[in-house]
Design a protein around this motif. Structure first.
Motif, mmCIF file in Angstrom:
data_model
loop_
_atom_site.group_PDB
_atom_site.id
_atom_site.type_symbol
_atom_site.label_atom_id
_atom_site.label_comp_id
_atom_site.label_asym_id
_atom_site.label_seq_id
_atom_site.Cartn_x
_atom_site.Cartn_y
_atom_site.Cartn_z
ATOM 1 N N SER A 38 0.764 -1.115 0.100
ATOM 2 C CA SER A 38 -0.038 0.081 0.057
ATOM 3 C C SER A 38 0.958 1.164 0.009
ATOM 4 O O SER A 38 0.424 2.343 -0.338
ATOM 5 C CB SER A 38 -1.044 -0.037 1.176
ATOM 6 O OG SER A 38 -0.276 0.038 2.291
ATOM 7 N N LYS A 39 1.862 1.146 0.386
ATOM 8 C CA LYS A 39 3.001 2.339 0.296
ATOM 9 C C LYS A 39 3.229 2.807 -1.143
ATOM 10 O O LYS A 39 3.935 3.841 -1.480
ATOM 11 C CB LYS A 39 4.383 1.845 1.021
ATOM 12 C CG LYS A 39 3.820 1.786 2.390
ATOM 13 C CD LYS A 39 5.371 2.100 3.223
ATOM 14 C CE LYS A 39 5.152 1.575 4.846
ATOM 15 N NZ LYS A 39 4.276 2.200 5.392
ATOM 16 N N ALA A 40 3.069 1.826 -2.123
ATOM 17 C CA ALA A 40 3.352 2.034 -3.390
ATOM 18 C C ALA A 40 2.361 3.176 -4.074
ATOM 19 O O ALA A 40 2.529 4.032 -4.803
ATOM 20 C CB ALA A 40 3.044 1.210 -4.266
ATOM 21 N N SER A 41 1.199 3.486 -3.044
ATOM 22 C CA SER A 41 0.280 4.743 -3.524
ATOM 23 C C SER A 41 0.828 5.942 -3.390
ATOM 24 O O SER A 41 0.315 6.839 -3.961
ATOM 25 C CB SER A 41 -1.107 4.437 -2.860
ATOM 26 O OG SER A 41 -0.818 4.782 -1.044
ATOM 27 N N SER A 42 2.026 6.124 -2.555
ATOM 28 C CA SER A 42 2.496 7.393 -2.543
ATOM 29 C C SER A 42 3.377 7.806 -3.754
ATOM 30 O O SER A 42 3.635 8.927 -4.123
ATOM 31 C CB SER A 42 3.634 7.376 -1.270
ATOM 32 O OG SER A 42 4.674 6.581 -1.567
ATOM 33 N N PHE A 43 3.775 6.927 -4.534
ATOM 34 C CA PHE A 43 4.275 7.337 -6.079
ATOM 35 C C PHE A 43 3.633 6.815 -7.145
ATOM 36 O O PHE A 43 3.881 7.195 -8.188
ATOM 37 C CB PHE A 43 5.883 7.151 -6.040
ATOM 38 C CG PHE A 43 6.189 5.415 -5.548
ATOM 39 C CD1 PHE A 43 6.307 4.747 -6.595
ATOM 40 C CD2 PHE A 43 6.401 5.343 -4.240
ATOM 41 C CE1 PHE A 43 6.626 3.327 -6.162
ATOM 42 C CE2 PHE A 43 6.724 4.082 -3.977
ATOM 43 C CZ PHE A 43 7.011 2.977 -4.890
ATOM 44 N N TYR A 44 2.766 5.837 -7.091
ATOM 45 C CA TYR A 44 2.005 5.375 -8.229
ATOM 46 C C TYR A 44 0.678 5.875 -7.926
ATOM 47 O O TYR A 44 -0.316 5.393 -7.181
ATOM 48 C CB TYR A 44 1.780 3.972 -8.195
ATOM 49 C CG TYR A 44 3.078 3.205 -8.779
ATOM 50 C CD1 TYR A 44 4.014 3.995 -9.330
ATOM 51 C CD2 TYR A 44 3.217 1.764 -8.522
ATOM 52 C CE1 TYR A 44 5.224 3.294 -9.875
ATOM 53 C CE2 TYR A 44 4.272 1.401 -8.794
ATOM 54 C CZ TYR A 44 5.256 1.776 -9.434
ATOM 55 O OH TYR A 44 6.597 1.391 -9.797
ATOM 56 N N ILE A 45 0.386 7.053 -8.673
ATOM 57 C CA ILE A 45 -1.122 7.635 -8.261
ATOM 58 C C ILE A 45 -2.097 6.857 -8.758
ATOM 59 O O ILE A 45 -2.155 6.500 -10.017
ATOM 60 C CB ILE A 45 -0.969 9.061 -8.958
ATOM 61 C CG1 ILE A 45 -0.100 9.981 -8.289
ATOM 62 C CG2 ILE A 45 -2.457 9.792 -8.886
ATOM 63 C CD1 ILE A 45 0.189 11.270 -9.291
ATOM 64 N N GLY A 46 -3.333 6.653 -8.216
ATOM 65 C CA GLY A 46 -4.227 5.764 -8.327
ATOM 66 C C GLY A 46 -4.198 4.499 -7.800
ATOM 67 O O GLY A 46 -5.082 3.545 -7.961
ATOM 68 N N TYR A 47 -2.910 4.104 -7.576
ATOM 69 C CA TYR A 47 -2.811 2.574 -7.038
ATOM 70 C C TYR A 47 -3.377 2.415 -5.612
ATOM 71 O O TYR A 47 -3.212 3.387 -4.677
ATOM 72 C CB TYR A 47 -1.508 2.178 -7.025
ATOM 73 C CG TYR A 47 -1.237 0.770 -6.354
ATOM 74 C CD1 TYR A 47 -1.556 -0.485 -6.893
ATOM 75 C CD2 TYR A 47 -0.754 0.933 -5.002
ATOM 76 C CE1 TYR A 47 -1.113 -1.462 -6.315
ATOM 77 C CE2 TYR A 47 -0.321 -0.409 -4.218
ATOM 78 C CZ TYR A 47 -0.670 -1.555 -4.837
ATOM 79 O OH TYR A 47 -0.577 -2.655 -4.150
ATOM 80 N N SER A 48 -4.020 1.508 -5.177
ATOM 81 C CA SER A 48 -4.518 1.118 -3.971
ATOM 82 C C SER A 48 -4.531 -0.342 -3.727
ATOM 83 O O SER A 48 -4.239 -1.013 -4.712
ATOM 84 C CB SER A 48 -5.929 1.417 -3.875
ATOM 85 O OG SER A 48 -6.905 0.764 -4.620
ATOM 86 N N PHE A 49 -4.365 -0.979 -2.672
ATOM 87 C CA PHE A 49 -4.308 -2.426 -2.024
ATOM 88 C C PHE A 49 -5.689 -2.914 -2.177
ATOM 89 O O PHE A 49 -6.230 -3.033 -1.247
ATOM 90 C CB PHE A 49 -3.684 -2.288 -1.044
ATOM 91 C CG PHE A 49 -3.389 -3.852 -0.328
ATOM 92 C CD1 PHE A 49 -2.428 -4.458 -1.139
ATOM 93 C CD2 PHE A 49 -4.288 -4.417 0.534
ATOM 94 C CE1 PHE A 49 -2.432 -5.803 -0.734
ATOM 95 C CE2 PHE A 49 -3.930 -5.864 0.869
ATOM 96 C CZ PHE A 49 -2.996 -6.479 0.207
ATOM 97 N N SER A 50 -6.055 -3.159 -3.594
ATOM 98 C CA SER A 50 -7.148 -3.783 -3.931
ATOM 99 C C SER A 50 -7.164 -4.503 -5.335
ATOM 100 O O SER A 50 -5.900 -4.279 -5.993
ATOM 101 C CB SER A 50 -8.381 -2.463 -4.037
ATOM 102 O OG SER A 50 -8.003 -1.716 -5.326
ATOM 103 N N TRP A 51 -8.237 -5.129 -5.583
ATOM 104 C CA TRP A 51 -8.118 -6.040 -7.128
ATOM 105 C C TRP A 51 -7.959 -5.065 -8.134
ATOM 106 O O TRP A 51 -7.042 -5.483 -8.924
ATOM 107 C CB TRP A 51 -9.402 -6.777 -7.221
ATOM 108 C CG TRP A 51 -9.435 -7.641 -6.025
ATOM 109 C CD1 TRP A 51 -10.295 -7.606 -4.796
ATOM 110 C CD2 TRP A 51 -8.856 -8.962 -5.839
ATOM 111 N NE1 TRP A 51 -10.248 -8.664 -3.982
ATOM 112 C CE2 TRP A 51 -9.227 -9.714 -4.627
ATOM 113 C CE3 TRP A 51 -7.985 -9.901 -6.863
ATOM 114 C CZ2 TRP A 51 -9.095 -10.923 -4.393
ATOM 115 C CZ3 TRP A 51 -7.659 -10.799 -6.211
ATOM 116 C CH2 TRP A 51 -7.944 -11.399 -5.062
ATOM 117 N N GLY A 52 -8.682 -3.968 -8.168
ATOM 118 C CA GLY A 52 -8.597 -3.030 -9.435
ATOM 119 C C GLY A 52 -7.257 -2.247 -9.172
ATOM 120 O O GLY A 52 -6.617 -1.953 -10.120
ATOM 121 N N GLY A 53 -6.929 -1.773 -8.068
ATOM 122 C CA GLY A 53 -5.724 -0.893 -7.893
ATOM 123 C C GLY A 53 -4.427 -1.944 -8.177
ATOM 124 O O GLY A 53 -3.611 -1.266 -8.788
#
Length: 90
Positions: A38-53
């Protein structure tokens, strides 16, 4: 030996994108809280720890991996030219 930049970029991009996609899905299947991914969301905009993310993470991972692969192949060629200069024949 020449390292082809686009081919190497595609290989690294696909590898890194799949690491993010499959790593996220694997942790979701196991019910993990995903603290590291989930820390990847800080530099991958739109990424979330989910199936779609994870799909968004794959796209970002592929792009950043491709750029890194092309850069590494470019550096490889430069270093090969510097280190392995052909000696002039007499």
């Amino acid at each position: 030996m020449e390292l082809r930049k686009r081919a190497f970029g595609l290989a690294i991009g696909l590898f890194w994108g799949l690491i993010i996609l499959l790593g996220t899905w694997w942790l979701l299947l196991w019910g993990s809280p995903g603290e590291i991914f989930s820390k990847a969301s800080s530099f991958y905009i739109g990424y979330s720890f989910s199936w779609g993310g994870a799909v968004v993470g794959f796209i970002y991972g592929f792009l950043t991996g491709f750029i890194a692969g092309v850069f590494i192949a470019w550096l490889y060629e430069i270093f090969c030219k510097i280190l392995y200069k052909e000696k002039p024949s007499k």
